[in-house]
Enzyme design. Structure first.
Site: not given
Ligand code: PEP
Length: 257
Positions: A16, A18, A105, A107, A173, A179, A217
């Site tokens: 992803n 983003k 997501h 976000e 997640e 992040g 992460s």
């Molecule tokens: C994500 O964007 O869904 C995500 C898990 O980001 P990251 O791997 O940077 O934590």
């Protein structure tokens, strides 16, 4: 989309991006990925910002090794077409070669206040045009500290109820792991993934195809460990998917798991 049956048996590694990337750097990354050796046990996806979907889709057509799926970060809750300035429909995503669409997501819910009702409309739109929705679920830090993580995830999964599909893809997640560099423990991941499987089966019946990815992460150092956890069918990867070496190391870990 021509759906290969076996993606429901493969490990999915979906990057992803983003709101990152520009024409030149996207080209450089996708060019290298095109030449990465074939990994037959892995379904690879790249999720660029909407304006770069065509660029990525066109670039991944000339693939030497792996089929790389083009994924979208979001879709309109409105179907078809019409006076919805700024929106991109599921039909349009299919038109430019998208296979998989992220829904909900964290976000999106944090910055755009998207909740179950909107996610449900988006999933229906995506299914209607034959694409695969990848629903993101996960508890907040507060919910985990209060011991309400399963309640929170069960509520998010309830958007699946009554859908006319046999295919269910979810990314677990934990919001506190996205992040932040904090990864859930193997025990936390195993417990929640098993719970998600049983919730989906109880909502939709036993014939479902299910993939539950972990996200938060994931990187080249922890991927193998995460993939060794039961009911982990892959990873949704944010930051590490922007770096060729890290992303391909995660794909390799999925292949070898
Ligand atoms: C994500 O964007 O869904 C995500 C898990 O980001 P990251 O791997 O940077 O934590």
């Amino acid at each position: 989309m021509e759906q290969e049956q076996n993606i429901w048996q493969q490990k999915w590694v979906v990057g992803n991006w983003k709101m990152n990337g520009q024409l030149q750097e996207n080209n450089a990354l996708v060019h290298k990925l095109r030449n990465f050796p074939a990994m037959d046990k892995v379904c690879i996806g790249i999720t660029p910002p909407t304006v770069y979907l065509s660029q990525v889709h066109n670039a991944v057509q000339i693939v030497l090794g792996n089929k790389i799926h083009t994924c979208a970060q979001d879709v309109s809750r409105f179907p078809d077409k019409g006076a919805y300035t700024g929106e991109v429909s599921a039909e349009m995503l299919r038109d430019v070669g998208v296979d998989i669409v992220l829904i909900g997501h964290s976000e999106r819910s944090l910055y755009f206040n998207e909740k179950n009702d909107i996610q449900r409309l988006k999933i229906e739109n995506v299914l209607r045009v034959g694409l695969i929705p990848l629903l993101c679920v996960g508890e907040s830090l507060k919910e985990r500290e209060d011991g309400r993580e399963k309640e929170a995830v069960a509520y998010q999964l309830s958007v699946f109820k009554g859908l006319k599909t046999q295919n269910f893809a979810v990314a677990y997640e934990p919001v506190w792991a996205i992040g932040t560099g904090k990864v859930a423990t193997k025990e936390q991941i195993a417990d929640m993934h098993e719970f998600i499987y049983s919730e989906i089966l109880s909502l939709v019946g036993n014939n479902a195809n299910i993939r539950v990815l972990y996200g938060g992460s994931v990187n080249e150092k922890n991927a193998a460990d995460i993939f060794s956890v039961p009911h982990v069918d892959g990873a949704l990867v944010g930051g590490a998917s922007l770096k060729y070496d890290a992303f391909t190391a995660i794909i390799t870990a999925a292949q070898e798991s």
